[in-house]
Enzyme design. Structure first.
Site, PDB file in Angstrom:
ATOM      1  N   CYS B  32       0.853  -1.183   0.000  1.00 59.50           N
ATOM      2  CA  CYS B  32       0.000   0.000   0.000  1.00 59.50           C
ATOM      3  C   CYS B  32       0.894   1.240   0.000  1.00 59.50           C
ATOM      4  O   CYS B  32       1.292   1.720   1.066  1.00 59.50           O
ATOM      5  CB  CYS B  32      -0.903  -0.043   1.230  1.00 59.50           C
ATOM      6  SG  CYS B  32      -1.773   1.494   1.557  1.00 59.50           S
ATOM      7  N   CYS B  35       0.127   4.050   2.323  1.00 61.21           N
ATOM      8  CA  CYS B  35       0.384   3.729   3.738  1.00 61.21           C
ATOM      9  C   CYS B  35       1.855   3.971   4.057  1.00 61.21           C
ATOM     10  O   CYS B  35       2.204   4.546   5.095  1.00 61.21           O
ATOM     11  CB  CYS B  35       0.066   2.261   4.032  1.00 61.21           C
ATOM     12  SG  CYS B  35      -1.632   1.803   3.702  1.00 61.21           S
TER      13      CYS B  35
END
Lengths: 310, 110
Positions: B32, B35
């Protein structure tokens, strides 16, 4: 005290990193800035099949990592997760403030900030973001294990990411405004042959509905003008990109669509200010064309810097 | 890793959100990029707001039920709490440091 570089590249996607590779190899002291991690749009592309030199598919995140590693190997500095909080790109020596605390300067800047996913601008879209609506399949696909989801769009990203999402979802319904895909033929064939993928041709989304989380997607049949609501566990939106030109507003000419006009050497009318990659006015936006832009911009910057010294 | 961000398990969620004061919880995933991009900003702000806001993070892949219960379906998702209750809109996706700082200032200010 400001840190001095020869070149600051804004945006660590393929264009920015190609520029950094060429510049750092030419002993140009290069700083690359990015709001996130390097890779641009490539890092969230699940696989890349058309980048030369990779006869097997390469994961987008892996390709992004390699671009960054190559730039760092030659001495470019990559500053990750930084935000530009003040900027002067017009002066002879350009100056940027990062995170309200660090000031960097260079006589040349390449803006390669690329584009970000376009929002549909529909009712419920912002509110259900992260509660059923996503723009990143690699980030959020796993949340939809065994679920029934929708993908909006019919270009390369939409269809390729739909194929990726079939690893998790029980069913993927693509909602596309036309009656055929706008993607590469091979990808289209693969999607049409996939038993988990259904397509709603000639349909457009109209609203996202639900309570705390997304529950239903309202769509309109463009041929009959009838509207219906479909139960949905999640919607992924891939309907093109918008250029990120906030830094350049009022500084360089933009096309009506918001892209930057440059000459063939990626120069703008502001001396020492160059742009490269997807934010440029151009017909095709691919990883390879971004890399080409970055290369040209770097070579043009090198000539500009030599000219300043002479 | 900064000592100002505590990673919790879903079984600890109830106790981890303080009954008094402010907290922020980050749902993150692997693979991700946003993230990964948020992590250093989250840690820097955790240092800045140390003593005022509890910074918590939770790994989504190990917290499926909790994610479902809280209606979290994207990473990263930041949830803000005051006196044990969720307050204000969540932040998700690509999150700017300035945007997060603003929300945290509001959280301690108001």
């Amino acid at each position: 005290m400001a840190e001095r570089y020869d070149l600051i590249v804004i945006g660590a996607g393929p264009a920015g990193l190609a520029a950094a590779i060429y510049s750092a190899r030419a002993r140009v002291r290069t700083l690359v800035l990015d709001e996130g991690v390097p890779g641009g749009q490539v890092k969230t592309t699940h696989k890349v099949s058309n980048y030369p030199g990779f006869p097997e598919d390469v994961k987008g995140a892996e390709l992004a990592r390699r671009f960054a590693e190559q730039a760092e190997r030659f001495g470019a500095t990559i500053a990750r997760s930084v935000e530009i909080t003040r900027h002067d790109l017009r002066s002879d020596v350009k100056e940027l403030e990062l995170d309200e605390e660090r000031v960097v300067q260079a006589p040349a800047v390449i803006v390669a900030t690329g584009a970000k996913p376009r929002e549909l601008g529909l009712e419920g879209e912002r509110g259900f973001r992260g509660r059923g609506i996503s723009y990143c399949a690699t980030c959020d696909g796993a949340y939809f294990e065994g679920k029934s989801i929708h993908v909006i769009g019919g270009g390369n990203s939409a269809v390729e990411e739909s194929l990726f999402l079939t690893q998790f979802a029980a069913q993927v319904t693509i909602v596309h405004q036309f009656d055929q895909f706008q993607c590469e033929a091979g990808t289209a064939d693969e999607a049409l042959a996939n038993p988990k993928i259904k397509v709603l041709w000639s349909h457009e989304p109209r609203a996202f509905l639900g309570g705390d989380a997304l529950e239903r997607l309202a769509v309109e049949d463009l041929k009959t003008r009838t509207r219906q609501e479909l139960a949905s566990d999640g919607v992924f939106i891939f309907v093109g990109m918008v250029p990120q030109t906030e830094l350049l507003r009022g500084l360089v000419p933009l096309s009506p669509q918001g892209y930057v006009e440059t000459d063939e050497s990626m120069a703008t009318p502001v001396p020492g200010l160059y742009v490269a990659g997807d934010i440029r006015v151009k017909r095709f936006r691919q990883i390879t064309t971004a890399v080409a832009d970055g290369t040209i911009a770097s070579l043009a910057v090198q000539a500009y810097l030599r000219g300043r010294k002479a | 890793m900064s000592g100002n961000v505590r990673e919790i398990q879903q079984s600890e969620y109830e106790q981890a959100i303080p009954a008094k004061g402010a907290a922020v919880l980050d749902f993150f995933s692997t693979e991700c990029p946003p993230c990964e991009a948020l992590a250093p900003k989250f840690e820097a702000l955790a240092e800045q707001f140390a003593g005022q806001i509890q910074f918590l993070k939770i790994f989504r892949q190990g917290s499926r039920e909790l994610a479902q219960r809280l209606g979290v379906s994207g990473s990263p998702t930041l949830i803000f709490y005051r006196d044990g209750a969720e307050v204000g809109p969540r932040l998700t996706g690509e999150i700017k440091r300035s945007e997060l700082k603003q929300r945290l200032s509001e959280l301690v200010g108001g």
